[in-house]
Write a protein that holds these residues in place. Structure first.
Motif, short mmCIF file in Angstrom:
data_model
loop_
_atom_site.label_atom_id
_atom_site.label_comp_id
_atom_site.label_asym_id
_atom_site.label_seq_id
_atom_site.Cartn_x
_atom_site.Cartn_y
_atom_site.Cartn_z
N GLU A 401 0.84 -1.20 0.00
CA GLU A 401 0.00 0.00 0.00
C GLU A 401 0.87 1.25 0.00
O GLU A 401 1.94 1.29 0.63
CB GLU A 401 -0.91 -0.01 1.22
CG GLU A 401 -1.88 1.15 1.26
CD GLU A 401 -2.76 1.14 2.50
OE1 GLU A 401 -3.48 2.13 2.71
OE2 GLU A 401 -2.70 0.15 3.26
N PRO A 404 -0.76 8.02 -3.18
CA PRO A 404 -0.50 8.68 -4.47
C PRO A 404 0.18 10.03 -4.27
O PRO A 404 -0.12 10.76 -3.32
CB PRO A 404 -1.90 8.85 -5.07
CG PRO A 404 -2.73 7.80 -4.40
CD PRO A 404 -2.18 7.66 -3.01
N SER A 407 -1.95 13.18 -3.63
CA SER A 407 -2.92 13.21 -2.53
C SER A 407 -2.48 14.20 -1.46
O SER A 407 -1.28 14.46 -1.29
CB SER A 407 -3.07 11.82 -1.92
OG SER A 407 -1.85 11.41 -1.34
N CYS A 428 3.82 6.76 -3.33
CA CYS A 428 3.84 5.72 -4.36
C CYS A 428 5.06 5.80 -5.26
O CYS A 428 5.61 4.77 -5.66
CB CYS A 428 2.57 5.79 -5.20
SG CYS A 428 1.08 5.25 -4.31
N TYR A 437 1.17 1.98 -10.14
CA TYR A 437 0.34 1.51 -9.02
C TYR A 437 -1.11 1.54 -9.46
O TYR A 437 -1.48 2.17 -10.45
CB TYR A 437 0.57 2.37 -7.77
CG TYR A 437 0.21 3.82 -7.94
CD1 TYR A 437 -1.06 4.30 -7.64
CD2 TYR A 437 1.15 4.74 -8.40
CE1 TYR A 437 -1.40 5.63 -7.80
CE2 TYR A 437 0.83 6.08 -8.57
CZ TYR A 437 -0.44 6.51 -8.25
OH TYR A 437 -0.77 7.83 -8.41
N ARG A 438 -1.96 0.85 -8.71
CA ARG A 438 -3.38 0.74 -9.05
C ARG A 438 -4.21 1.23 -7.88
O ARG A 438 -3.81 1.10 -6.70
CB ARG A 438 -3.74 -0.71 -9.38
CG ARG A 438 -3.55 -1.67 -8.22
CD ARG A 438 -3.74 -3.13 -8.65
NE ARG A 438 -3.64 -4.04 -7.53
CZ ARG A 438 -2.50 -4.51 -7.03
NH1 ARG A 438 -1.34 -4.12 -7.57
NH2 ARG A 438 -2.50 -5.34 -6.01
N ASN A 439 -5.38 1.79 -8.18
CA ASN A 439 -6.32 2.25 -7.16
C ASN A 439 -7.45 1.23 -7.02
O ASN A 439 -8.01 0.77 -8.01
CB ASN A 439 -6.90 3.61 -7.54
CG ASN A 439 -5.82 4.69 -7.60
OD1 ASN A 439 -4.91 4.69 -6.78
ND2 ASN A 439 -5.92 5.59 -8.56
N THR A 441 -11.04 0.29 -4.64
CA THR A 441 -12.05 0.67 -3.65
C THR A 441 -12.40 -0.57 -2.81
O THR A 441 -12.84 -1.58 -3.35
CB THR A 441 -13.31 1.22 -4.33
OG1 THR A 441 -12.95 2.36 -5.14
CG2 THR A 441 -14.34 1.63 -3.30
N LEU A 473 -10.64 4.13 -0.41
CA LEU A 473 -9.90 4.09 -1.66
C LEU A 473 -8.41 3.86 -1.34
O LEU A 473 -7.78 4.66 -0.67
CB LEU A 473 -10.05 5.41 -2.40
CG LEU A 473 -9.34 5.50 -3.78
CD1 LEU A 473 -9.89 4.45 -4.73
CD2 LEU A 473 -9.48 6.90 -4.35
N LYS A 474 -7.88 2.73 -1.81
CA LYS A 474 -6.51 2.35 -1.52
C LYS A 474 -5.69 2.30 -2.81
O LYS A 474 -6.23 2.08 -3.89
CB LYS A 474 -6.47 0.95 -0.86
CG LYS A 474 -7.23 0.87 0.46
CD LYS A 474 -6.41 1.45 1.58
CE LYS A 474 -7.06 1.17 2.93
NZ LYS A 474 -6.25 1.65 4.05
N SER A 475 -4.39 2.50 -2.67
CA SER A 475 -3.45 2.41 -3.80
C SER A 475 -2.41 1.35 -3.48
O SER A 475 -1.88 1.32 -2.36
CB SER A 475 -2.77 3.76 -4.05
OG SER A 475 -3.73 4.74 -4.40
N TYR A 476 -2.11 0.50 -4.47
CA TYR A 476 -1.15 -0.59 -4.28
C TYR A 476 -0.16 -0.61 -5.43
O TYR A 476 -0.51 -0.35 -6.59
CB TYR A 476 -1.88 -1.95 -4.19
CG TYR A 476 -2.78 -2.08 -3.00
CD1 TYR A 476 -2.30 -2.49 -1.77
CD2 TYR A 476 -4.16 -1.77 -3.11
CE1 TYR A 476 -3.13 -2.62 -0.68
CE2 TYR A 476 -4.99 -1.90 -2.01
CZ TYR A 476 -4.47 -2.32 -0.80
OH TYR A 476 -5.30 -2.43 0.28
#
Length: 478
Positions: A401, A404, A407, A428, A437-439, A441, A473-476
């Motif tokens: 995780e 961004p 943000s 990120c 990276y991908r977002n 939910t 909302l998470k980013s990985y």
């Protein structure tokens, strides 16, 4: 065989020996492998089997094995060894929780006693683990002593600092005070991290005061050992084998010295945990008189101000985080031995002195000796690349995780003057090491720690708390 190829073979052999000896000396952290075991039960046979088994599995080194045998077998005190096992659990759990937003997230501790590459050399991560384990061991031993779970380890001294800091209030001390001094002592004993020049010098001094025989006898034996070593070197000559042996011995002592220092950093940081818990007495709970006893502060514990008083405002875990983030000092070692550690040049150092013709200090200067304030961590090898999977077992930053870059939370971290380079790894662009990276939910229960502020409400009739599910909302990293 040419001279060049022979010299190259000798060089590679020396390098292999150095790495082997470094690995053996850094193996003192393998005791964290006790995280995989439950607490030790009372019983001489069970304790002896446990200590022997941990030694066979290379979880405990020689000194730690002696500690286990002395307390669990000879003194029939399983509480001390159970405190070590508990400390291993807390160290691994705390490290993974506090460093989950760093590129290196302590996940390799789950593989101990198998050591990841960064725990086999004097890296910043290895220094951090040593300091954190020293902190946890000290506080755990102190708590177990106050609870009566370790024999020959009673309550601590009365906290005199409270009356000095608040002379206008009346305090009455009662109960069993946490014995932090004994906790630090037991931690140093188990880790082999006694203070340099400490115990032996005091014992010799007492021997002299009682007549001087002990001191003279010890000095005579030491001189005999030195003379024996000198004659052995003369007989062996100054060949390559003797030189390699002396080089390995110097390097081994250097590794032990750095590990001992980092352990002591954590042990000394445990002082910041001192606190007292009080009960108020007086008309209408006015707290005119308080009955207090000394405890240890725990991170994120919520207490009323008039019933819980801390001695220091700094949290020991925050101190170690700050050291790992911004207060790392590289040690300098050469064939002649340990030379010192690098310290950033001050403004006065940068200005040259024309009278003495001193060279201008540009970035770092080498300070001889060891740091005396225990406010930095020492390392020797630079950190490894934690971006990708290593050795097929130790994970990189894939699926980690991150925040961004655009943000608000990431911008606050990037613009913060207090955040060092390692705290910025949660962004990120840094965490993903240049990858995309991908977002995502995610749906979470209302009791999730990140949902509670937005989804939990207090109802008045009847009084109860109700929490509804929330979306995050998470980013990985890819």
């Amino acid at each position: 065989m040419s001279t060049l190829s022979r010299d190259k073979q000798i060089w590679w052999a020396l390098l292999l020996l150095a790495v082997t000896f470094l690995t053996q000396q850094c193996a003192a952290i393998k005791w964290l492998g006790l995280n995989n075991y439950s607490q030790l039960t009372e019983g001489r046979l069970q304790a002896e089997f446990f200590c022997n088994r941990m030694r066979q599995l290379d979880v405990l080194n020689r000194k730690q094995f002696k500690f286990c045998k002395k307390f669990a077998v000879e003194r029939s005190d399983a509480g001390a060894v159970s405190a070590v096992i508990k400390s291993a659990h807390i160290t691994v759990e705390t490290c993974q929780k506090q460093f989950r937003h760093f590129r290196w997230d302590c996940s390799v501790l789950r593989h101990v006693p198998e050591l990841a590459p960064e725990l086999k050399s004097l890296t910043a991560e290895q220094a951090l683990v040593h300091a954190l384990s020293g902190l946890v061991l000290s506080t755990t031993f102190a708590d177990e002593c106050s609870r009566g779970l370790i024999r020959r380890c009673g309550c601590g001294r009365q906290p005199t600092w409270l009356a000095r800091e608040r002379p206008q209030q009346q305090f009455h001390f009662d109960g069993c005070h946490t014995n932090l001094r004994m906790g630090q002592r037991l931690a140093r004993k188990f880790l082999g991290a006694s203070r340099s020049g400490g115990g032996r010098g005091r014992r010799i001094g007492r021997g002299r005061r009682r007549g001087g025989r002990g001191g003279r006898r010890g000095a005579g034996r030491r001189s005999q050992r030195r003379e024996h070593r000198r004659r052995k070197v003369q007989l062996e000559g100054h060949g390559s084998r003797s030189d390699r042996s002396r080089g390995r011995s110097k390097f081994r002592k250097f590794v032990q010295m750095v590990n001992r220092y980092n352990y002591n950093v954590g042990i000394e940081a445990s002082r910041l945990s001192e606190a007292v818990r009080c009960k108020c007495h007086g008309s209408s709970a006015s707290c005119a008189i308080r009955t207090c006893h000394k405890v240890l502060h725990r991170r994120n514990y919520q207490h009323l101000e008039h019933t819980y008083i801390r001695r220091y405002n700094r949290d020991p875990l925050d101190v170690l985080l700050e050291m790992y983030d911004k207060k790392l000092r590289k040690t300098v070692y050469s064939e002649s031995g340990y030379l010192g550690y690098e310290e950033p040049c001050s403004q006065e150092d940068r200005s040259s002195n024309p009278l003495r013709a001193e060279p201008k200090c540009e970035n770092y200067k080498v300070v001889s000796g060891m740091p005396t304030k225990n406010d930095v961590l020492l390392f020797h090898e630079h950190s490894l690349d934690y971006c990708h999977l290593r050795d097929g077992r130790f994970p990189g930053t894939q699926n980690r995780e991150c925040l961004p870059d655009g943000s608000p939370a990431a911008q606050r971290i990037l613009k913060s003057a207090t955040a060092g380079p390692k705290r910025r790894e949660i962004v990120c662009s840094v965490m993903c090491c240049g990858r995309t990276y991908r977002n995502v939910t995610e749906q979470h229960e209302g009791t999730h720690e990140e949902c509670q502020k937005s989804s939990c409400k207090l109802l008045t009739n009847p009084y109860r708390v109700i929490c509804t599910p929330c979306q995050l909302l998470k980013s990985y990293c890819n």
